[in-house]
Scaffold this motif. Structure first.
Motif, PDB file in Angstrom:
ATOM      1  N   GLN A 125      -0.478  15.698   3.225  1.00 60.29           N
ATOM      2  CA  GLN A 125       0.974  16.264   3.313  1.00 60.29           C
ATOM      3  C   GLN A 125       0.272  17.847   2.218  1.00 60.29           C
ATOM      4  OE1 GLN A 125       3.353  14.872   5.123  1.00 60.29           O
ATOM      5  NE2 GLN A 125       1.993  13.741   6.333  1.00 60.29           N
ATOM      6  N   ASN A 170       1.099   7.935  -3.108  1.00 61.83           N
ATOM      7  CA  ASN A 170       1.177   8.808  -1.416  1.00 61.83           C
ATOM      8  C   ASN A 170       1.752   7.779  -0.184  1.00 61.83           C
ATOM      9  OD1 ASN A 170      -0.586  11.332  -1.885  1.00 61.83           O
ATOM     10  ND2 ASN A 170      -1.359   9.302  -3.097  1.00 61.83           N
ATOM     11  N   LYS A 171       2.393   7.303  -0.757  1.00 62.27           N
ATOM     12  CA  LYS A 171       3.390   5.825   0.426  1.00 62.27           C
ATOM     13  C   LYS A 171       3.484   6.322   1.282  1.00 62.27           C
ATOM     14  CE  LYS A 171       7.678   6.508  -0.949  1.00 62.27           C
ATOM     15  NZ  LYS A 171       9.313   6.592  -0.561  1.00 62.27           N
ATOM     16  N   ASN A 172       4.466   7.406   1.932  1.00 58.44           N
ATOM     17  CA  ASN A 172       4.564   7.996   2.982  1.00 58.44           C
ATOM     18  C   ASN A 172       3.269   8.440   3.995  1.00 58.44           C
ATOM     19  OD1 ASN A 172       6.998   8.439   2.321  1.00 58.44           O
ATOM     20  ND2 ASN A 172       6.457  10.718   1.675  1.00 58.44           N
ATOM     21  N   GLN A 173       2.247   8.590   3.383  1.00 57.72           N
ATOM     22  CA  GLN A 173       0.404   8.723   4.143  1.00 57.72           C
ATOM     23  C   GLN A 173       0.849   6.770   3.956  1.00 57.72           C
ATOM     24  OE1 GLN A 173      -0.652  11.754   1.206  1.00 57.72           O
ATOM     25  NE2 GLN A 173      -2.290  12.128   3.043  1.00 57.72           N
ATOM     26  N   ASN A 222       2.193   6.158   7.361  1.00 58.54           N
ATOM     27  CA  ASN A 222       1.603   6.044   8.324  1.00 58.54           C
ATOM     28  C   ASN A 222       0.199   5.964   9.202  1.00 58.54           C
ATOM     29  OD1 ASN A 222       1.949   8.330  10.318  1.00 58.54           O
ATOM     30  ND2 ASN A 222       0.246   9.628   9.529  1.00 58.54           N
TER      31      ASN A 222
END
Length: 94
Positions: free
Chosen positions: A80, A64-67, A70
């Motif tokens: 997401q 979950n690196k993108n979340q 953010n």
């Protein structure tokens, strides 16, 4: 006769996952690299997690690196949409 191309992610001599595209295999390999890099960071905390919980936490954060990025930038924790996976799991990460 059909020819099928498979991309296999191998870590320390163990097959982790098999993919139908190089892009997916590379993304999974990068995610495993991120999880491996998070491990010493989490271990030096005062969380007192056992090895299995620490590994699961690192894997979750890497997945979950993108979340996470953010959130670290001050954004919200919006969910997401789940990406459609076309993978075949060969062996769980241990």
């Amino acid at each position: 006769m059909a020819v099928i191309t498979k991309f296999v992610v191998v870590r320390e001599g163990v097959e982790k996952m098999t993919f139908t595209s190089k892009k997916e295999a590379d993304a999974y390999d990068k995610m495993l690299d991120i999880a491996d890099n998070l491990l010493p960071f989490i271990e030096q905390s005062e969380l007192e997690l056992d090895d299995n919980a620490t590994e699961k936490l690192c894997f979750y954060l890497a997945e979950n690196k993108n979340q996470l990025m953010n959130l670290l930038k001050g954004g919200s924790a919006e969910k997401q949409p789940a990406a459609k996976k076309t993978t075949k799991k060969t062996e769980p990460k241990s």
